[in-house]
Design an enzyme around this catalytic site. Structure first.
Site, PDB file in Angstrom:
ATOM      1  N   TYR A 144       3.125  25.725 -18.655  1.00  0.00           N
ATOM      2  CA  TYR A 144       1.829  26.242 -18.215  1.00  0.00           C
ATOM      3  C   TYR A 144       1.664  27.648 -18.763  1.00  0.00           C
ATOM      4  O   TYR A 144       2.498  28.526 -18.516  1.00  0.00           O
ATOM      5  CB  TYR A 144       1.708  26.275 -16.689  1.00  0.00           C
ATOM      6  CG  TYR A 144       0.464  27.007 -16.260  1.00  0.00           C
ATOM      7  CD1 TYR A 144      -0.796  26.450 -16.487  1.00  0.00           C
ATOM      8  CD2 TYR A 144       0.534  28.268 -15.664  1.00  0.00           C
ATOM      9  CE1 TYR A 144      -1.945  27.131 -16.129  1.00  0.00           C
ATOM     10  CE2 TYR A 144      -0.614  28.954 -15.306  1.00  0.00           C
ATOM     11  CZ  TYR A 144      -1.853  28.379 -15.547  1.00  0.00           C
ATOM     12  OH  TYR A 144      -2.991  29.053 -15.209  1.00  0.00           O
ATOM     13  N   HIS A 186       6.170  21.047 -24.995  1.00  0.00           N
ATOM     14  CA  HIS A 186       6.245  20.147 -23.851  1.00  0.00           C
ATOM     15  C   HIS A 186       6.421  20.899 -22.534  1.00  0.00           C
ATOM     16  O   HIS A 186       7.086  21.928 -22.462  1.00  0.00           O
ATOM     17  CB  HIS A 186       7.383  19.120 -23.977  1.00  0.00           C
ATOM     18  CG  HIS A 186       8.512  19.561 -24.849  1.00  0.00           C
ATOM     19  ND1 HIS A 186       8.914  18.856 -25.952  1.00  0.00           N
ATOM     20  CD2 HIS A 186       9.307  20.658 -24.806  1.00  0.00           C
ATOM     21  CE1 HIS A 186       9.914  19.490 -26.548  1.00  0.00           C
ATOM     22  NE2 HIS A 186      10.168  20.582 -25.870  1.00  0.00           N
ATOM     23  N   ALA A 198      10.494  24.225 -23.182  1.00  0.00           N
ATOM     24  CA  ALA A 198      10.070  23.285 -22.142  1.00  0.00           C
ATOM     25  C   ALA A 198      10.263  23.889 -20.761  1.00  0.00           C
ATOM     26  O   ALA A 198      11.258  24.550 -20.488  1.00  0.00           O
ATOM     27  CB  ALA A 198      10.862  21.989 -22.263  1.00  0.00           C
ATOM     28  N   ASN A 219       0.871  33.695 -13.138  1.00  0.00           N
ATOM     29  CA  ASN A 219      -0.240  34.628 -13.309  1.00  0.00           C
ATOM     30  C   ASN A 219      -1.022  34.922 -12.046  1.00  0.00           C
ATOM     31  O   ASN A 219      -1.937  35.739 -12.065  1.00  0.00           O
ATOM     32  CB  ASN A 219      -1.208  34.076 -14.363  1.00  0.00           C
ATOM     33  CG  ASN A 219      -1.766  32.709 -13.972  1.00  0.00           C
ATOM     34  OD1 ASN A 219      -1.106  31.918 -13.306  1.00  0.00           O
ATOM     35  ND2 ASN A 219      -2.990  32.422 -14.388  1.00  0.00           N
ATOM     36  N   GLY A 230     -42.019   8.039  -9.678  1.00  0.00           N
ATOM     37  CA  GLY A 230     -41.540   6.810  -9.041  1.00  0.00           C
ATOM     38  C   GLY A 230     -40.294   6.997  -8.196  1.00  0.00           C
ATOM     39  O   GLY A 230     -39.451   7.855  -8.474  1.00  0.00           O
ATOM     40  N   LYS A 252      -4.678  27.923 -20.170  1.00  0.00           N
ATOM     41  CA  LYS A 252      -5.914  28.392 -19.551  1.00  0.00           C
ATOM     42  C   LYS A 252      -6.164  29.848 -19.910  1.00  0.00           C
ATOM     43  O   LYS A 252      -5.299  30.697 -19.741  1.00  0.00           O
ATOM     44  CB  LYS A 252      -5.814  28.231 -18.029  1.00  0.00           C
ATOM     45  CG  LYS A 252      -7.108  28.503 -17.257  1.00  0.00           C
ATOM     46  CD  LYS A 252      -7.317  29.938 -16.852  1.00  0.00           C
ATOM     47  CE  LYS A 252      -6.337  30.404 -15.801  1.00  0.00           C
ATOM     48  NZ  LYS A 252      -6.664  31.782 -15.322  1.00  0.00           N
TER      49      LYS A 252
END
Length: 452
Positions: free
Chosen positions: A361, A358, A375, A381, A9, A346
């Site tokens: 990265y 806090h 912090a 990287n 359909g 990551k």
């Protein structure tokens, strides 16, 4: 048995370039739900009849156990099933399903197949508002004799509440002959599969019926409104299963499961959470409001605060995460790890009892146990072309606002002073820092704006 799934359909009322059967419920195409259910019946042949959307439908749903039949022109359900005749196996029954009716259960289909032993069986349902559906017509003895489509029904027939769902189990040996006798002399000018009911009755073959446990099992999708309604119904069903299994849900109406969610005992999930892919929650895990977890394994006793986003990650037991934490693919956290607000991790391994509470990265890093990440710490990287690894050994203390320019290693027990930009390895059990000498200029005045 053979199973034929009608998925040709167009779905004009969807107002979409995406073929109707590929619109998702719980993160999975409508037709994929039907295929997955069909597989649980272990059919001899599983055939999908496709048309509108052609190769997009085939490529999206492709699997080794599927056979395909094309309905180039949409001339009705009977015509659609006829396109699959050459693909049918020798099984005694052929079950006809619909690619836009995704929630029919295996238990209901088994009842239908059982009813159809040595007969033709039709799945029917009683509706308070049967408008739009084909009506089940029975004789004075209660035997089913035909199905009349809405557009062809008389006023008396339209008052019937028992309707056809379209799902039926047909004796394979009679199917081709019946389909060859169908006519299109109806309001739609189509070949209705439902007309084989009258042919079966004329031959003296019994026509039996079965009914689903709930109306939602046979609801189809023809618009975005119906898609949304069925999504909510499906999510309520899944939430109900979780509650019965002992999961505490703050609000069963505010959870979305778009994959497979497994859990231990005493798991608690707050409102607005989305679970995608394969998610495992061990005993006593708590998930705060408005979190997204995709392909994540969470260890026992871990607490996840609000607004976290985790994907392709493994989280150890007794962790404390969030709020507003992000774990990206390749992240592995050991026991009792703390990942706090506005921390992104990551493709990194973080050892037991380490903390980044806090504003940090951590990417492409290997962090040992009992490490404190201050912090504002960043693992630098990426040089614009390549990724490099940062290694931080056990018992390291990293001061606030530190940049680690990879590739770099921080030795066991080392301390990095606040504000350090580390470009060389830091030795173990020593303080390393880099910062300009602090200066004071007495009497210095800020520049003043001059009015024009």
């Amino acid at each position: 048995m053979n199973i034929v799934i009608l998925a040709a359909g167009q779905g004009k009322r969807m107002h979409s370039n995406l073929p109707k059967v590929l619109h998702p419920i719980a993160g999975k195409p409508l037709a994929q739900h039907v295929i997955d259910t069909a597989r649980q019946l272990s059919p001899e042949k599983l055939i999908v009849v496709y048309g509108h959307g052609g190769e997009v439908v085939r490529s999206t749903l492709a699997a080794p156990d599927l056979s395909w039949a094309e309905q180039a022109q949409q001339l009705g359900t009977g015509h659609a099933v006829a396109q699959a005749l050459s693909e049918l196996g020798s099984a005694a029954q052929t079950l006809v399903l619909y690619g836009d009716v995704p929630l029919t259960t295996v238990a209901t289909l088994k009842r239908l197949l059982q009813a159809g032993k040595d007969a033709l069986s039709v799945l029917t349902v009683d509706l308070a508002n049967p408008s739009g559906y084909g009506r089940i017509v029975r004789d004075g003895a209660g035997n089913m004799i035909s199905i009349v489509e809405e557009k062809d029904a008389s006023a008396e027939q339209k008052a019937i509440r028992e309707v056809n769902t379209g799902i039926m189990a047909v004796p394979t040996a009679r199917l081709a002959d019946w389909l060859g006798k169908l006519k299109n002399d109806n309001a739609q000018g189509e070949y209705y599969l439902t007309d084989i009911i009258a042919l079966a009755v004329a031959e003296g073959m019994p026509v039996r019926t079965a009914q689903p446990e709930g109306e939602w099992e046979v609801l189809g999708v023809n618009s975005k409104v119906q898609l949304a309604e069925l999504e909510r119904q499906h999510q309520l069903n899944l939430a109900g299963e979780l509650l019965v299994a002992g999961v505490r849900l703050a609000d069963p109406a505010r959870i979305d499961i778009r994959g497979e969610l497994t859990h231990g005992r005493d798991v608690a999930i707050d409102v607005g959470c989305v679970f995608e892919g394969k998610v495992e929650l061990a005993d006593a895990v708590e998930v705060g409001p408005y979190c997204v977890l995709k392909n994540v394994k969470v260890g026992a006793g871990t607490r996840i605060a609000a607004f976290c986003h985790f994907e392709d990650a493994v989280i150890g037991p007794d962790g404390v995460l969030g709020p507003y934490a992000r774990l990206r693919p390749g992240t592995e956290l050991g026991p009792e790890v703390h990942i706090g607000n506005f921390v992104e991790v990551k493709k990194s391994i973080i050892g037991a009892q380490s903390k980044a509470n806090h504003l940090a990265y951590i990417g492409d890093a290997e962090i040992g146990q009992r490490v404190n990440v201050g912090a504002g710490t960043i693992t630098c990287n990426y040089d614009g072309a390549n990724k490099f690894k940062t290694v931080i050994e056990d018992d390291v203390f990293i001061g606030s606002d530190t940049q680690l320019v990879a590739p770099v290693t921080v030795g066991r027990g080392a301390t990095l002073g606040a504000g350090t930009t580390l470009t060389k390895d830091a030795p173990p059990d020593a303080l390393t820092f880099s910062r300009p000498r602090q200066m004071t200029l007495p009497g210095w005045e800020r520049p003043k704006k001059v009015k024009k």
